[in-house]
Design a protein around this motif. Structure first.
Motif, PDB file in Angstrom:
ATOM      1  N   GLU A  91       0.821  -1.214   0.000  1.00 48.48           N
ATOM      2  CA  GLU A  91       0.000   0.000   0.000  1.00 48.48           C
ATOM      3  C   GLU A  91       0.855   1.264   0.000  1.00 48.48           C
ATOM      4  OE1 GLU A  91      -3.122  -0.353   3.050  1.00 48.48           O
ATOM      5  OE2 GLU A  91      -4.396  -0.715   1.304  1.00 48.48           O
ATOM      6  N   LEU A  92       1.898   1.266   0.830  1.00 44.21           N
ATOM      7  CA  LEU A  92       2.725   2.474   0.903  1.00 44.21           C
ATOM      8  C   LEU A  92       3.430   2.707  -0.432  1.00 44.21           C
ATOM      9  CD1 LEU A  92       4.104   2.143   4.546  1.00 44.21           C
ATOM     10  CD2 LEU A  92       2.266   3.627   3.716  1.00 44.21           C
ATOM     11  N   ARG A  93       3.857   1.615  -1.050  1.00 36.88           N
ATOM     12  CA  ARG A  93       4.556   1.740  -2.330  1.00 36.88           C
ATOM     13  C   ARG A  93       3.596   2.167  -3.437  1.00 36.88           C
ATOM     14  NH1 ARG A  93       9.488  -0.403  -4.349  1.00 36.88           N
ATOM     15  NH2 ARG A  93       9.808   0.805  -6.256  1.00 36.88           N
ATOM     16  N   ALA A  94       2.424   1.524  -3.483  1.00 35.43           N
ATOM     17  CA  ALA A  94       1.450   1.871  -4.531  1.00 35.43           C
ATOM     18  C   ALA A  94       1.045   3.336  -4.395  1.00 35.43           C
ATOM     19  CB  ALA A  94       0.226   0.964  -4.427  1.00 35.43           C
TER      20      ALA A  94
ATOM     21  N   ILE B 263      -7.474   6.168  -3.958  1.00 29.97           N
ATOM     22  CA  ILE B 263      -6.802   4.983  -3.423  1.00 29.97           C
ATOM     23  C   ILE B 263      -6.916   5.061  -1.899  1.00 29.97           C
ATOM     24  CG2 ILE B 263      -4.605   6.128  -4.023  1.00 29.97           C
ATOM     25  CD1 ILE B 263      -3.296   3.375  -3.972  1.00 29.97           C
ATOM     26  N   HIS B 264      -7.527   4.025  -1.331  1.00 26.80           N
ATOM     27  CA  HIS B 264      -7.795   4.009   0.112  1.00 26.80           C
ATOM     28  C   HIS B 264      -6.841   3.020   0.774  1.00 26.80           C
ATOM     29  CE1 HIS B 264     -11.577   5.038  -1.960  1.00 26.80           C
ATOM     30  NE2 HIS B 264     -11.859   5.779  -0.906  1.00 26.80           N
ATOM     31  N   LEU B 265      -6.091   3.506   1.732  1.00 24.05           N
ATOM     32  CA  LEU B 265      -5.105   2.638   2.390  1.00 24.05           C
ATOM     33  C   LEU B 265      -5.692   1.974   3.634  1.00 24.05           C
ATOM     34  CD1 LEU B 265      -1.891   4.875   2.193  1.00 24.05           C
ATOM     35  CD2 LEU B 265      -2.873   3.352   0.464  1.00 24.05           C
ATOM     36  N   SER B 266      -5.314   0.714   3.821  1.00 23.57           N
ATOM     37  CA  SER B 266      -5.768  -0.012   5.015  1.00 23.57           C
ATOM     38  C   SER B 266      -4.618  -0.205   6.001  1.00 23.57           C
ATOM     39  CB  SER B 266      -6.355  -1.368   4.618  1.00 23.57           C
ATOM     40  OG  SER B 266      -5.344  -2.218   4.099  1.00 23.57           O
TER      41      SER B 266
ATOM     42  N   HIS C 168     -14.139  -0.720  -0.743  1.00 25.97           N
ATOM     43  CA  HIS C 168     -13.285   0.289  -1.388  1.00 25.97           C
ATOM     44  C   HIS C 168     -11.872   0.256  -0.789  1.00 25.97           C
ATOM     45  CE1 HIS C 168     -15.259   1.855   2.161  1.00 25.97           C
ATOM     46  NE2 HIS C 168     -14.219   2.660   2.331  1.00 25.97           N
ATOM     47  N   ARG C 169     -11.730  -0.331   0.408  1.00 29.09           N
ATOM     48  CA  ARG C 169     -10.416  -0.389   1.084  1.00 29.09           C
ATOM     49  C   ARG C 169      -9.938  -1.834   0.999  1.00 29.09           C
ATOM     50  NH1 ARG C 169      -9.059   3.708   3.837  1.00 29.09           N
ATOM     51  NH2 ARG C 169     -11.172   4.388   4.297  1.00 29.09           N
ATOM     52  N   GLY C 170      -9.675  -2.305  -0.219  1.00 33.35           N
ATOM     53  CA  GLY C 170      -9.603  -3.741  -0.429  1.00 33.35           C
ATOM     54  C   GLY C 170      -8.246  -4.368  -0.688  1.00 33.35           C
ATOM     55  N   HIS C 171      -7.161  -3.557  -0.725  1.00 34.20           N
ATOM     56  CA  HIS C 171      -5.863  -4.166  -1.091  1.00 34.20           C
ATOM     57  C   HIS C 171      -5.476  -5.299  -0.143  1.00 34.20           C
ATOM     58  CE1 HIS C 171      -5.213   0.249  -2.320  1.00 34.20           C
ATOM     59  NE2 HIS C 171      -5.710  -0.409  -3.350  1.00 34.20           N
ATOM     60  N   GLY C 172      -5.710  -5.067   1.143  1.00 36.01           N
ATOM     61  CA  GLY C 172      -5.330  -6.077   2.143  1.00 36.01           C
ATOM     62  C   GLY C 172      -6.131  -7.354   1.967  1.00 36.01           C
ATOM     63  N   HIS C 173      -7.411  -7.205   1.625  1.00 38.94           N
ATOM     64  CA  HIS C 173      -8.251  -8.387   1.413  1.00 38.94           C
ATOM     65  C   HIS C 173      -7.730  -9.187   0.221  1.00 38.94           C
ATOM     66  CE1 HIS C 173     -11.499  -5.400   2.984  1.00 38.94           C
ATOM     67  NE2 HIS C 173     -10.752  -5.850   3.963  1.00 38.94           N
TER      68      HIS C 173
ATOM     69  N   ARG D 156      -7.395   2.834  10.922  1.00 43.84           N
ATOM     70  CA  ARG D 156      -6.579   3.135   9.733  1.00 43.84           C
ATOM     71  C   ARG D 156      -5.654   4.295  10.086  1.00 43.84           C
ATOM     72  NH1 ARG D 156      -9.230   7.768   8.210  1.00 43.84           N
ATOM     73  NH2 ARG D 156     -11.480   7.647   7.930  1.00 43.84           N
ATOM     74  N   TYR D 157      -4.368   4.129   9.721  1.00 40.99           N
ATOM     75  CA  TYR D 157      -3.384   5.130  10.130  1.00 40.99           C
ATOM     76  C   TYR D 157      -3.444   6.382   9.265  1.00 40.99           C
ATOM     77  CZ  TYR D 157      -1.021   1.520  12.962  1.00 40.99           C
ATOM     78  OH  TYR D 157      -0.711   0.557  13.892  1.00 40.99           O
ATOM     79  N   TYR D 158      -3.908   6.231   8.029  1.00 38.82           N
ATOM     80  CA  TYR D 158      -3.921   7.385   7.120  1.00 38.82           C
ATOM     81  C   TYR D 158      -5.350   7.908   6.983  1.00 38.82           C
ATOM     82  CZ  TYR D 158       0.872   6.208   6.215  1.00 38.82           C
ATOM     83  OH  TYR D 158       2.204   5.975   6.380  1.00 38.82           O
ATOM     84  N   GLY D 159      -5.521   8.890   6.109  1.00 45.41           N
ATOM     85  CA  GLY D 159      -6.845   9.474   5.912  1.00 45.41           C
ATOM     86  C   GLY D 159      -7.781   8.498   5.222  1.00 45.41           C
ATOM     87  N   HIS D 160      -9.031   8.909   5.071  1.00 46.24           N
ATOM     88  CA  HIS D 160     -10.010   8.049   4.394  1.00 46.24           C
ATOM     89  C   HIS D 160      -9.500   7.676   3.000  1.00 46.24           C
ATOM     90  CE1 HIS D 160     -13.688   6.461   2.776  1.00 46.24           C
ATOM     91  NE2 HIS D 160     -13.605   7.328   1.795  1.00 46.24           N
TER      92      HIS D 160
END
Ligand SMILES: Cc1ncc(C[n+]2csc(CCOP(=O)(O)OP(=O)(O)O)c2C)c(N)n1
Ligand SMILES: [Mg+2]
Length: 335
Positions: A22-25, A38-41, A65-70, A239-243
């Motif tokens: 996520e941080l890299r993307a 892009i929503h970070l989890s 919408h916050r699906g990268h981790g899934h 979540r550590y970052y914004g929405h």
């Protein structure tokens, strides 16, 4: 619940992959000034990790919408995901879906989804299909604390309960729906209490603790596979970052609150515990982290070398509201 050495290392790798990906993307999207949310989890990694550790490719997952981790926890290829987010034709969905629409049916990943609450009926549908086929597959519906007040979530829970469908309602309560605190939107302390209305188990889980999530999910998934019906798991997380990229969380929550959650960081706590118990070594974890970093470099290189979707691809793989061979009602958009 016992976890094998291999499964433990895999859980660590999954959490680290989610965070690094996520941080890299996010950084790569920013550098290229690409459009699209892009929503970070980041912060929530323990939840999909602990749940998906019990699944195979045959099980289903419907995401948000916050699906990268899934996606990552369900085994979707990170190269394809990176290329998707960087809008390349080699992406999971040929570069036309983007962050919020990553899907990979071969992995049982039915899709990230921008419509809040809609993962729930999709997972219930998949669970109904599994039950009709008499398989032991389960379906996971991930959704947020904001989604729990959508009508369709309750209609779906009711249906799953009366038909004893093999579905897990995995609520990621990260305490905010955009900038709205959960205490404002929901008049009960624990969302899991709502399970009572559907006569199914409702369990509050520490979503910063991968072991606690793993245990609770194991029980819920075991019940579902045995034909005993659904469970509502409420995983308390943050979540550590914004929405999304555009919002500043400092406008609706305090630094003290953020720091309290970060002090319980899921990856840090996992590391501390396995070192204390002697179940994973420092070297194994360092090696895993280095391997994941290499995978990210490779994913970005792969994406950069891939072409963007061509113009001839404009109307393929997308829904066009028109009979085959004509462009009907949407034609003014394309002609
Ligand atoms: C049906 C619908 N209503 C509103 C929105 C706008 N929206 C996007 S994300 C979001 C908040 C969702 O909060 P939550 O369910 O807690 O998930 P989180 O973002 O915290 O992961 C809203 C209101 C939407 N995408 N879909
Ligand atoms: Mg939320």
């Amino acid at each position: 619940m016992e976890i094998t050495h291999e499964a433990l290392l895999k859980m660590f790798e999954t959490m680290v992959t989610i965070r690094q990906f996520e941080l890299r993307a996010f950084a790569e999207v920013g550098q290229r000034s690409l459009r699209g949310a892009i929503h970070l989890s980041v912060g929530q990694e323990a939840v999909p990790t602990g749940i998906c550790a019990h699944l195979t490719d045959d099980d289903y997952l419907a995401s948000t919408h916050r699906g990268h981790g899934h996606c990552i926890a369900k085994g979707v290829d990170v190269q394809g995901m990176m290329a998707e987010i960087l809008q390349k034709s080699t992406g999971t969905n040929k570069g036309k879906g983007g962050s919020m629409h990553i899907a990979d049916i071969s992995k049982g990943m039915l899709g990230a989804n921008g419509v809040v609450g809609s993962s729930v009926p999709l997972a219930v549908g998949a669970a109904l299909a599994a039950k009709r086929r008499s398989t032991d597959q389960v379906a996971i519906a991930f959704f947020g604390d904001g989604a729990v007040n959508q009508g369709v979530v309750h209609e779906s829970m009711n249906l799953a309960a009366i038909w004893k469908l093999p579905v897990i309602f995995a609520c990621e309560n990260n305490h905010y729906a955009e900038s709205t605190p959960v205490e404002y939107a929901t008049p009960i302390a624990n969302i899991a209490e709502r399970a009572k209305g559907y006569n199914m188990p409702g369990v509050v889980v520490d979503g910063m603790d991968a072991f606690a999530v793993y245990d609770a999910a194991g029980t819920a998934i075991g019940r579902a596979r045995a034909g005993l019906g659904p469970t509502l798991l409420e995983c308390k997380t943050y979540r550590y970052y914004g929405h999304a990229a555009f919002d500043n969380p400092k406008s609706y929550r305090s630094t003290e609150e953020e720091d309290e959650w970060k002090a319980r960081d899921a990856i840090m706590k996992f590391r501390e515990r396995v070192l204390e118990e002697g179940t994973l070594s420092q070297a194994e974890m360092d090696e895993t982290e280095a391997k994941v970093t290499e995978q990210m470099d490779e994913a970005v290189r792969f994406s950069d070398e891939s072409p963007a979707p061509g113009l001839s691809e404009l109307l393929t793989d997308v829904y066009v509201d028109a009979p085959k061979g004509s462009l009907g009602r949407s034609s003014h958009l394309f002609t």
